[in-house]
Scaffold this active site. Structure first.
Site, PDB file in Angstrom:
ATOM      1  N   ARG A  84       0.756  -1.249   0.116  1.00 44.77           N
ATOM      2  CA  ARG A  84      -0.141  -0.036   0.007  1.00 44.77           C
ATOM      3  C   ARG A  84       1.050   1.350  -0.057  1.00 44.77           C
ATOM      4  O   ARG A  84       1.631   1.524   0.699  1.00 44.77           O
ATOM      5  CB  ARG A  84      -0.939  -0.089   1.066  1.00 44.77           C
ATOM      6  CG  ARG A  84      -1.770   1.080   1.410  1.00 44.77           C
ATOM      7  CD  ARG A  84      -2.727   1.258   2.701  1.00 44.77           C
ATOM      8  NE  ARG A  84      -3.491   2.393   2.594  1.00 44.77           N
ATOM      9  CZ  ARG A  84      -3.316   3.206   3.374  1.00 44.77           C
ATOM     10  NH1 ARG A  84      -2.442   3.040   4.689  1.00 44.77           N
ATOM     11  NH2 ARG A  84      -3.996   4.302   3.608  1.00 44.77           N
ATOM     12  N   HIS A 128      -2.864  11.005   0.150  1.00 47.08           N
ATOM     13  CA  HIS A 128      -2.311  10.726   1.432  1.00 47.08           C
ATOM     14  C   HIS A 128      -1.734  12.237   2.035  1.00 47.08           C
ATOM     15  O   HIS A 128      -0.383  12.412   2.323  1.00 47.08           O
ATOM     16  CB  HIS A 128      -1.218   9.650   1.420  1.00 47.08           C
ATOM     17  CG  HIS A 128      -0.995   9.039   3.099  1.00 47.08           C
ATOM     18  ND1 HIS A 128      -1.282   7.675   3.413  1.00 47.08           N
ATOM     19  CD2 HIS A 128      -0.847   9.689   4.329  1.00 47.08           C
ATOM     20  CE1 HIS A 128      -0.941   7.638   4.493  1.00 47.08           C
ATOM     21  NE2 HIS A 128      -0.722   8.893   5.023  1.00 47.08           N
ATOM     22  N   GLU A 173      -7.516   8.802   5.687  1.00 48.94           N
ATOM     23  CA  GLU A 173      -7.837   9.633   6.986  1.00 48.94           C
ATOM     24  C   GLU A 173      -8.456  10.895   6.723  1.00 48.94           C
ATOM     25  O   GLU A 173      -7.714  12.072   7.126  1.00 48.94           O
ATOM     26  CB  GLU A 173      -6.575   9.711   7.712  1.00 48.94           C
ATOM     27  CG  GLU A 173      -6.028   8.016   8.085  1.00 48.94           C
ATOM     28  CD  GLU A 173      -4.854   8.085   9.006  1.00 48.94           C
ATOM     29  OE1 GLU A 173      -4.278   9.217   9.383  1.00 48.94           O
ATOM     30  OE2 GLU A 173      -4.496   7.171   9.299  1.00 48.94           O
ATOM     31  N   ASN A 299      -7.803   2.207   9.764  1.00 45.49           N
ATOM     32  CA  ASN A 299      -6.446   2.545  10.103  1.00 45.49           C
ATOM     33  C   ASN A 299      -6.817   2.471  11.859  1.00 45.49           C
ATOM     34  O   ASN A 299      -7.357   3.366  12.343  1.00 45.49           O
ATOM     35  CB  ASN A 299      -5.825   3.772   9.801  1.00 45.49           C
ATOM     36  CG  ASN A 299      -5.581   3.776   8.307  1.00 45.49           C
ATOM     37  OD1 ASN A 299      -5.625   2.735   7.703  1.00 45.49           O
ATOM     38  ND2 ASN A 299      -5.101   4.924   7.795  1.00 45.49           N
ATOM     39  N   TYR A 301      -4.653   2.274  15.689  1.00 39.44           N
ATOM     40  CA  TYR A 301      -3.485   2.272  16.394  1.00 39.44           C
ATOM     41  C   TYR A 301      -3.824   2.113  17.851  1.00 39.44           C
ATOM     42  O   TYR A 301      -3.315   1.455  18.655  1.00 39.44           O
ATOM     43  CB  TYR A 301      -3.019   3.539  16.414  1.00 39.44           C
ATOM     44  CG  TYR A 301      -2.217   3.570  14.996  1.00 39.44           C
ATOM     45  CD1 TYR A 301      -0.997   3.036  14.679  1.00 39.44           C
ATOM     46  CD2 TYR A 301      -2.874   4.267  13.719  1.00 39.44           C
ATOM     47  CE1 TYR A 301      -0.526   3.246  13.408  1.00 39.44           C
ATOM     48  CE2 TYR A 301      -2.438   4.218  12.441  1.00 39.44           C
ATOM     49  CZ  TYR A 301      -1.145   3.798  12.310  1.00 39.44           C
ATOM     50  OH  TYR A 301      -0.500   3.646  11.066  1.00 39.44           O
ATOM     51  N   GLU A 353      -3.849   0.194   8.122  1.00 36.41           N
ATOM     52  CA  GLU A 353      -2.528   0.772   8.853  1.00 36.41           C
ATOM     53  C   GLU A 353      -2.720   0.007  10.253  1.00 36.41           C
ATOM     54  O   GLU A 353      -3.936   0.233  10.595  1.00 36.41           O
ATOM     55  CB  GLU A 353      -2.457   2.084   8.893  1.00 36.41           C
ATOM     56  CG  GLU A 353      -1.995   2.788   7.574  1.00 36.41           C
ATOM     57  CD  GLU A 353      -2.026   4.438   7.802  1.00 36.41           C
ATOM     58  OE1 GLU A 353      -1.541   4.878   8.930  1.00 36.41           O
ATOM     59  OE2 GLU A 353      -2.115   4.937   6.636  1.00 36.41           O
TER      60      GLU A 353
HETATM   61  O1  IFM Z   1       2.183   7.891   9.702  1.00 36.42           O
HETATM   62  C1  IFM Z   1       0.650   8.066   9.924  1.00 36.42           C
HETATM   63  C2  IFM Z   1       0.222   7.857   8.586  1.00 36.42           C
HETATM   64  O2  IFM Z   1       0.584   8.477   7.624  1.00 36.42           O
HETATM   65  C3  IFM Z   1      -1.195   7.802   8.671  1.00 36.42           C
HETATM   66  N1  IFM Z   1      -1.744   7.094   9.750  1.00 36.42           N
HETATM   67  C4  IFM Z   1      -1.086   7.065  11.169  1.00 36.42           C
HETATM   68  C5  IFM Z   1       0.361   6.914  10.943  1.00 36.42           C
HETATM   69  C6  IFM Z   1       0.964   6.969  12.364  1.00 36.42           C
HETATM   70  O3  IFM Z   1       0.758   8.253  12.775  1.00 36.42           O
END
Ligand code: IFM
Length: 451
Positions: A84, A128, A173, A299, A301, A353
């Site tokens: 990706r 992006h 995002e 995405n 985290y 992500e």
């Molecule tokens: O590095 C970023 C990415 O560009 C977009 N999503 C979160 C990642 C970590 O902060």
């Protein structure tokens, strides 16, 4: 540090499940003004004093523009199914309108061709975040005209290389572009206006819907979708105030994007909250946003914990936090995916992500990043659990292939499973990359039937 129980194997996932690694153009390419590339809003933002923690910029980054070929060898050696990446819009159309830049288009076409040659599926993201600076001068995403420039950009890429792309995501995002870029102003273009942010989010969504329609009209073979950053929101306490704020924050992050995409409406509680700052729309916009898509990228985290007075601190519950000060909370990924499946008529989902920034130490040529390895293992296990609970999952991509420019944090935060020595540009597989390679290398014969 916990390890997943029972031991994680690829055979626990469907045979068709796509495993990948992810990057984005601005974060790795460098060559900021080479071969006719125009400046992007991030090139300019990095020049604002104090904007980037280490005063760095994307001029050199990982020199991927020059090193793309050996980087692709490295990706192939990991044994992934998909890569990706994103296209830098100002590299292929320097001012976002007018002339296209053949050298830039050639770069991405070579990259795509080599991926295909190596049997790796190209998963492209169009936006992006690195909007051409010239479009920002004209109002950027706050100006409705940018929506139409984006559609032209999507059409140009489809015409040039769409026949070889496995997947096209319109935006990465949009919440980040709208809120961090235009409300808090901590990301490019650094604007601080809630009304502008709301308008930007609407234009991003509209440009997504119109681009998908344009790509379908061009008979795109690629699967088409969008990528959202999402987190489950948990109130810090049982107080009514914390619970009410949590509900609103969930509306601003998740429902503000999911409702228009899948229900052709904006959530009323957020519209009420915005009042006069709510976006201006034209008739038909919401219908145009809610066009059918082939996939949704998530995405993930961490979770978000919300307190009405903003007093909650990551780490206060005793959970491990990453170098971004984000809680390590893999069960939140299962919770999120199950909720998306339950509350919306979603197409198949990808985790586009997932990964962690941790402080790495190079010792005798190795990086023993057990924290990152466990993070990835536990989140892959969380995806497996979502599949067991009935969610249609299509793939998982690690963020990131290699250490890179982490936006306002500069080069201080390392998300890569491959270490980059920025002085020499030497790439070294961390233990997490070695683990991922071994995990992916599990022979086909040991894999069970698709579930
Ligand atoms: O590095 C970023 C990415 O560009 C977009 N999503 C979160 C990642 C970590 O902060």
């Amino acid at each position: 540090m916990t390890t997943p129980v029972p031991p994680l194997t690829k055979s626990q996932f469907p045979d068709s499940f796509v495993w990948g690694v992810a990057t984005s153009a601005f974060q790795i390419e460098g060559a900021a003004l080479q071969d006719g590339k125009g400046p992007s809003i991030w090139d300019s933002f990095c020049r604002q004093p104090g904007a980037i923690a280490d005063n760095s910029n994307g001029d050199i980054a990982c020199e991927h523009y020059a090193r793309w070929s050996s980087d692709l060898d490295m990706i192939a050696d990991l044994g992934v199914d998909a890569y990706r990446f994103s296209i830098s819009w100002p590299r292929v159309r320097p001012t976002g309108a007018g002339a296209w830049n053949d050298k830039g288009l050639d770069f991405y076409e070579r990259l795509v061709d080599r991926l295909v040659e190596k049997g790796i599926k190209p998963y492209l993201t169009l936006n992006h975040w690195d909007l051409p600076d010239a479009l920002q001068a004209n109002g950027g995403w706050a100006h409705r005209d940018t929506v139409h420039r984006f559609v032209e950009y999507a059409e140009g890429i489809q015409a040039r290389m769409g026949d070889r792309l496995a997947s096209i995501a319109t935006h990465n995002e949009p919440w980040v572009v709208a809120v961090l870029g235009h409300e808090s102003g901590v990301f490019a273009p650094g604007i601080k206006s809630r009304a502008t942010a709301a308008q930007v989010s609407h234009h991003l969504l509209l440009s997504h819907g119109l681009a998908v329609q344009a790509l379908r009209a061009q008979r795109s073979q690629a699967s088409l979708g969008i990528v959202l950053n999402l987190s489950p929101m948990h109130p810090a306490t049982d107080s009514d105030a914390d619970k009410a704020k949590t509900q609103l924050e969930d509306g601003k992050l998740l429902r503000w994007y999911m409702d228009p995409l899948f229900k052709a409406s904006y959530p009323q509680d957020v519209l009420d909250h915005l009042g006069e700052d709510a976006p201006k729309m034209e008739a038909g916009d919401l219908k145009n946003i809610a066009v059918p898509i082939d996939f949704l990228g998530v995405n993930y985290y961490s979770r978000s914990v919300i307190s009405a007075d903003n007093s909650w601190k990551a780490g206060s519950t005793g959970l491990e936090v990453t170098d971004m000060n984000w809680e390590v909370y893999p069960e939140g990924l299962t919770e999120l995916l199950v909720r998306m499946h339950r509350d919306y008529a979603v197409p198949p989902l990808y985790v586009t992500e997932n990964g962690g920034a941790f402080k790495d130490a190079m010792q005798d040529g190795r990086v023993h990043d057990q924290d990152r390895t466990s993070y990835i293992q536990n989140h892959i296990a969380a995806v497996g659990e979502a599949i067991r609970q009935g969610v249609r999952m299509k793939g998982y991509m690690v963020w990131s292939l290699m250490d890179n420019f982490e936006w306002a944090s500069g080069y201080e935060k390392r998300f890569g499973i491959v270490h980059v020595d920025y002085a020499t540009q030497v790439r070294t597989l961390k233990d997490s990359a070695r683990w991922y390679r071994d995990f992916l290398g599990q022979p086909q014969s040991q894999r069970t039937a698709a579930r």
